[in-house]
Every structure is written in C-alpha cells, then in structure tokens.
Design a protein around this motif. Structure first.
Motif, PDB file in Angstrom:
ATOM      1  N   GLU A   5       0.831  -1.193   0.000  1.00 55.55           N
ATOM      2  CA  GLU A   5       0.000   0.000   0.000  1.00 55.55           C
ATOM      3  C   GLU A   5       0.870   1.250   0.000  1.00 55.55           C
ATOM      4  OE1 GLU A   5      -3.861  -0.754   2.538  1.00 55.55           O
ATOM      5  OE2 GLU A   5      -2.163  -1.659   3.571  1.00 55.55           O
ATOM      6  N   SER A   6       0.254   2.417  -0.239  1.00 55.73           N
ATOM      7  CA  SER A   6       0.988   3.686  -0.341  1.00 55.73           C
ATOM      8  C   SER A   6       1.200   4.298   1.043  1.00 55.73           C
ATOM      9  CB  SER A   6       0.225   4.655  -1.252  1.00 55.73           C
ATOM     10  OG  SER A   6       0.083   4.112  -2.532  1.00 55.73           O
ATOM     11  N   TYR A   7       2.018   3.627   1.839  1.00 58.60           N
ATOM     12  CA  TYR A   7       2.303   4.081   3.201  1.00 58.60           C
ATOM     13  C   TYR A   7       3.774   3.863   3.548  1.00 58.60           C
ATOM     14  CZ  TYR A   7      -2.785   3.851   4.043  1.00 58.60           C
ATOM     15  OH  TYR A   7      -4.136   4.015   3.977  1.00 58.60           O
ATOM     16  N   ILE A   8       4.258   4.675   4.475  1.00 56.64           N
ATOM     17  CA  ILE A   8       5.462   4.363   5.241  1.00 56.64           C
ATOM     18  C   ILE A   8       4.969   3.871   6.594  1.00 56.64           C
ATOM     19  CG2 ILE A   8       7.510   5.285   6.383  1.00 56.64           C
ATOM     20  CD1 ILE A   8       7.921   5.153   3.435  1.00 56.64           C
ATOM     21  N   ARG A   9       5.396   2.707   6.998  1.00 52.12           N
ATOM     22  CA  ARG A   9       4.910   2.113   8.249  1.00 52.12           C
ATOM     23  C   ARG A   9       5.894   2.359   9.395  1.00 52.12           C
ATOM     24  NH1 ARG A   9       0.395  -0.612   7.286  1.00 52.12           N
ATOM     25  NH2 ARG A   9       0.018  -1.516   5.222  1.00 52.12           N
ATOM     26  N   ILE A  10       5.335   2.661  10.547  1.00 50.65           N
ATOM     27  CA  ILE A  10       6.119   2.849  11.766  1.00 50.65           C
ATOM     28  C   ILE A  10       5.662   1.816  12.782  1.00 50.65           C
ATOM     29  CG2 ILE A  10       6.727   4.425  13.643  1.00 50.65           C
ATOM     30  CD1 ILE A  10       5.958   6.750  11.761  1.00 50.65           C
ATOM     31  N   THR A  11       6.569   0.986  13.230  1.00 51.32           N
ATOM     32  CA  THR A  11       6.273   0.007  14.273  1.00 51.32           C
ATOM     33  C   THR A  11       7.267   0.227  15.402  1.00 51.32           C
ATOM     34  OG1 THR A  11       5.622  -1.585  12.571  1.00 51.32           O
ATOM     35  CG2 THR A  11       5.935  -2.438  14.795  1.00 51.32           C
ATOM     36  N   LEU A  12       6.784   0.245  16.640  1.00 46.49           N
ATOM     37  CA  LEU A  12       7.699   0.509  17.748  1.00 46.49           C
ATOM     38  C   LEU A  12       7.219  -0.156  19.028  1.00 46.49           C
ATOM     39  CD1 LEU A  12       6.421   2.927  19.844  1.00 46.49           C
ATOM     40  CD2 LEU A  12       6.558   4.152  17.664  1.00 46.49           C
ATOM     41  N   GLU A  13       8.139  -0.264  19.958  1.00 46.53           N
ATOM     42  CA  GLU A  13       7.854  -0.854  21.268  1.00 46.53           C
ATOM     43  C   GLU A  13       8.625  -0.060  22.308  1.00 46.53           C
ATOM     44  OE1 GLU A  13       7.133  -5.370  22.205  1.00 46.53           O
ATOM     45  OE2 GLU A  13       9.289  -4.972  22.220  1.00 46.53           O
ATOM     46  N   GLY A  14       7.917   0.378  23.349  1.00 46.44           N
ATOM     47  CA  GLY A  14       8.559   1.124  24.427  1.00 46.44           C
ATOM     48  C   GLY A  14       8.409   0.399  25.749  1.00 46.44           C
ATOM     49  N   ARG A  15       9.291   0.672  26.668  1.00 42.01           N
ATOM     50  CA  ARG A  15       9.206   0.023  27.981  1.00 42.01           C
ATOM     51  C   ARG A  15       8.036   0.544  28.797  1.00 42.01           C
ATOM     52  NH1 ARG A  15      10.996  -4.664  27.081  1.00 42.01           N
ATOM     53  NH2 ARG A  15      13.232  -4.864  26.814  1.00 42.01           N
ATOM     54  N   THR A  16       7.558   1.745  28.483  1.00 43.37           N
ATOM     55  CA  THR A  16       6.360   2.301  29.122  1.00 43.37           C
ATOM     56  C   THR A  16       5.495   2.927  28.038  1.00 43.37           C
ATOM     57  OG1 THR A  16       7.287   4.509  29.484  1.00 43.37           O
ATOM     58  CG2 THR A  16       7.701   2.850  31.199  1.00 43.37           C
ATOM     59  N   VAL A  17       4.252   3.188  28.369  1.00 39.93           N
ATOM     60  CA  VAL A  17       3.335   3.833  27.423  1.00 39.93           C
ATOM     61  C   VAL A  17       3.860   5.201  27.030  1.00 39.93           C
ATOM     62  CG1 VAL A  17       1.021   4.783  27.144  1.00 39.93           C
ATOM     63  CG2 VAL A  17       1.317   2.579  28.279  1.00 39.93           C
ATOM     64  N   GLU A  18       4.408   5.926  28.018  1.00 42.75           N
ATOM     65  CA  GLU A  18       4.911   7.276  27.759  1.00 42.75           C
ATOM     66  C   GLU A  18       6.090   7.245  26.782  1.00 42.75           C
ATOM     67  OE1 GLU A  18       2.503   7.146  31.236  1.00 42.75           O
ATOM     68  OE2 GLU A  18       4.348   6.020  30.803  1.00 42.75           O
TER      69      GLU A  18
END
Length: 451
Positions: A421-434
């Motif tokens: 699809e016509s997107y740049i995808r961002i996937t991430l994981e943090g140790r906290t929600v903030e």
C-alpha cells in the motif's frame, strides 16, 4: 541487470487498483510469464480466486496467458488462498495461482504465486517472472498445442479433512467467526463445525463489495465481532481477511487479542525453532526462551518467513498480523488452520484472556503515514542516513528490512515502506506507554519533515 527491471511484486504478491495498476494486459502477460517459467507444454497450473467483483475477469485473462504458452489449467473456483497452496502440492501442479488483493479494499486485485510445495514464490523467482514480463520473452505455442482447462472442486473436502487431522480438538467451544464476506466464507465455518465447535457466523456470505466490514481484520473493523462474542458468551471469536490466509482472535471478554501476544502464545506451545519478523514484539523472544525454544527474525512478508522456515528447518513461523505458516501441513499461510490451533490451545489450557494476560506486555504502536510509491525510495534513503542520529541512547541499528533502531533501555522503532500500500509504516515498542508515545511522535515528526 535485474535492478533495471520494474517491480511487479510487493511483500505479498502483485497487487493494485483494477484498471490502472492492474490491467488485463498485465494479467495476461503474467499468465504467459508463469507458464513460460514452469516449462509450458505438459505443465499444469491450479487457479483460485476470492470474492472480488473483478475476479472472473482476471481469471479469464490469466488463463488466456497460460493457455497461450501450452500450460494446462485446473480451476478451483472461489476458495481461500491456503487451499490454492494445498492444491498445488496435492495435485502435483507446477504452479499455484491465487487471484486476490487480500485485505485491500474492493477496487484492488492481485496475484499470488505458489510453487509445487505450496510455498510462495521466492524473491528470485518473482524477479524471474518480472524479467520475462519486461522482456516479453514468452514461450508461446502454436494452435495445436494450446493448453486445456479442467475444474476441480473435490479438493476442498480433502483440504478440510486434512486440516482436522492436523489438530486434536474434542469440541464444545462456542466460536464466532467473521469471514469479511471473503474467500473463507464457506470453508472456515464448516471446518470449525466439523471440529465440534458451536459456530456463529458474521459476514460469511461471499460478496466482493465487502458490505459487512472492510477485509482488513483490524480492531476498527471488528467492533461488531467483539460485541457478539461478549453478548453470546462465546469462548472466542475468529476473524479472517479477504482471502483467509490470516487470522486474528477475539478473547472471551470480547477484546481483540494482542497480535504479538497471540503469536507468542502459539509459538511457545508449538515450541522448537520459530521464525518471525523484525517488527514482532520482544514478548515472543521472552516466551520462547521460557519454553526452551529459539526465535529467528527475518524481513516483513510471508515470503521471507517461508524462506527462513525452510532454511533453518523451523517448526512454525508467523507475522504479528496473523499470517502464520504451519510447515508440517503446508508452506502456504493458513488462517483457517491458525484458527484451529488457537481453539486447540484454548481447549487445553484455559480461557484465551487468561492465557494472554500471563504474557508480559510491552506497549506497542503500529502507525502509518501516507506516501506515494514513487517517493518511498528517496524517503527511505533519508531514513537510513539520518534516523540513527535523530534518537538518543541508540544501542543498535538494523537494516534487514527498512531501518530498525534499538535503544539502550530495550525500546525500538522500525520504519519501513509498505510493500502492498501507499504508506510508510512505523512500528515501535517502548518500555512504558509514555516512552512508546514519545517514540511514535518523534518518528512521525521525522517522516513528515522529510515529506
């Protein structure tokens, strides 16, 4: 040399809008290229399609191309993608062809190719097809050697029987299945009933306009399924995409199962060496370590997962999106078998909500930014050059698929172009929600700054 040849294949087959990106001339050329690649005269192709309104038109176009190069055709009709992979293997076909755009909207269509082992074509095989199409180097035959067409719908019952023989389910669970008006609309509910489940169905009448919901099995599209699971006291809900090679689950509390946690749960129960992608959560690694297993990571896309499964002789592989491969059955992603595996686990080990709550949570965000396909290469060059310096406390930079930045606290972000699809995808994981929200905002700011 092949770098100069235009790309047709994305991360999961050829896909685009009918009439503009996917034309009948292109489809016929792909048919001729596929038949040429497998050897033409005396070879055979199995072909299936999902419920899209353009499918019979596309089927006729690709069959015309195949026949021109002397290859025979076995038509399966409207079937899920995994059945095409299974049929290629069971019917000793030289190639399997599925006409589908998977989770894309109605105006899209596309083609997926499968080898005689039921495995998606590798990148090298896809590039060869692209080269044949680009050079128009088709092996056409004269009129007396044009291929033949046969129909085979009996393979469906064999597929369902073999699915049920692959699991140990005693029966009794109440399951709500939502097929998105797609290719799983007939097969999936029948298989679950044959497994002994009490089955309620949603959006299980085939309709290429997808009137019930969009075929992407996302949380936004599954609100009705979640309500029905909770209102009826069902043990779980199952949702497929348009071609049923994917599966996502709704737990007994009516909540959508976290993609990564569900993958971690199933992986740990299967055990051994499993393959997943660079965008999967750390919880998969943690669960596999606790169960004595091993995790191998690869690029996003079921083709890459399949290649890695073969290379390292893995017992299971899958993406967080719900595209899972079961190599002891077939090398084609199978959302119906995946549903059976989850039902088997819930029956043996308890409520899905409880099982998922026992898996550690790491706040994960999946986001996307609209981006024209022609812009993707330039943007990703900028990402590779500048993203590592945009974040502080960077511990590792990985270019296996897009750019993945890992921080010293264990948080990470992956930026990659969508292959479908016509997107740049961002996937991430943090140790906290903030921390996760901060990484998301910073990543969006970075990409939008380039755009």
């Amino acid at each position: 040399m092949t770098d100069m040849i235009p790309r047709l294949f994305g991360t999961s087959g050829i896909r685009g809008k009918i009439g503009s990106e996917i034309t009948l001339n292109l489809i016929t050329d792909v048919g001729m290229a596929a038949a040429t690649y497998v050897g033409g005269k005396g070879r055979k192709a199995v072909i299936g399609y999902d419920t899209r309104t353009s499918n019979k038109m596309v089927e006729n176009a690709i069959i015309a191309g195949i026949l021109q190069c002397g290859c025979d055709v076995i038509r399966l009709g409207m079937v899920p993608t995994p059945l095409v992979g299974y049929a290629a293997m069971k019917l000793n076909a030289d190639i399997g062809i599925m006409i589908t755009a998977s989770h894309n909207p109605s105006q899209y269509n596309g083609i997926k190719l499968w080898n005689p082992k039921g495995m998606a074509y590798t990148q090298d095989q896809e590039r060869t097809i692209e080269k044949i199409v680009h050079e128009k180097s088709f092996s056409k035959v004269s009129w007396e050697h044009i291929g033949d067409i046969k129909d085979n719908s009996s393979i469906i019952s064999g597929y369902m029987d073999d699915l049920l023989n692959n699991v140990d389910i005693k029966g009794g669970l109440k399951v709500v299945v939502d097929c998105a008006n797609g290719a799983g609309s007939f097969v999936s509910p029948i298989v679950l009933r044959k497994a002994g489940c009490e089955v309620l169905t949603l959006n299980s009448q085939p309709d290429g306009f997808f009137p019930g919901r969009m075929p992407e099995p996302s949380e936004a599209n599954l609100s009705e399924l979640m309500k029905v699971v909770k209102a009826t006291g069902a043990d779980l809900g199952i949702a497929h995409d348009g071609d049923a090679d994917r599966m996502v689950a709704i737990d007994d509390e009516g909540k959508m199962a976290d993609f990564d946690k569900l993958l971690a749960l199933v992986s740990s129960k299967i055990g051994g060496k499993i393959v997943t992608t660079v965008d999967a959560s750390f919880c998969v690694d943690k669960c596999m370590k606790e169960s004595g297993g091993e995790v191998v990571r690869t690029k996003v896309g079921d083709v890459h997962v399949a290649e890695a499964i073969v290379e390292c002789n893995a017992s299971f592989g899958g993406e967080p999106s719900g595209t899972w491969l079961h190599p002891d059955f077939c090398m084609c992603p199978d959302g119906i078998l995946s549903a059976l595996k989850v039902i088997e686990i819930v029956e043996k080990y308890g409520p899905l909500s409880k099982l998922l709550n026992e898996i550690p949570s790491y706040p994960t965000v999946r986001d996307k930014i609209e981006c024209e396909n022609i812009q993707k290469t330039l943007i990703m060059e900028k990402v590779k050059e500048e993203l590592p310096d945009y974040f502080e406390d960077v511990n590792d930079v990985n270019f296996i698929d897009g750019v993945r930045i890992s921080m010293k606290d264990g948080s990470w972000v992956l930026i990659r172009p969508s292959g479908t699809e016509s997107y740049i995808r961002i996937t991430l994981e943090g140790r906290t929600v903030e921390i996760a929200q901060s990484i998301r905002n910073k990543s969006r700011e970075f990409i939008e700054g380039i755009l």
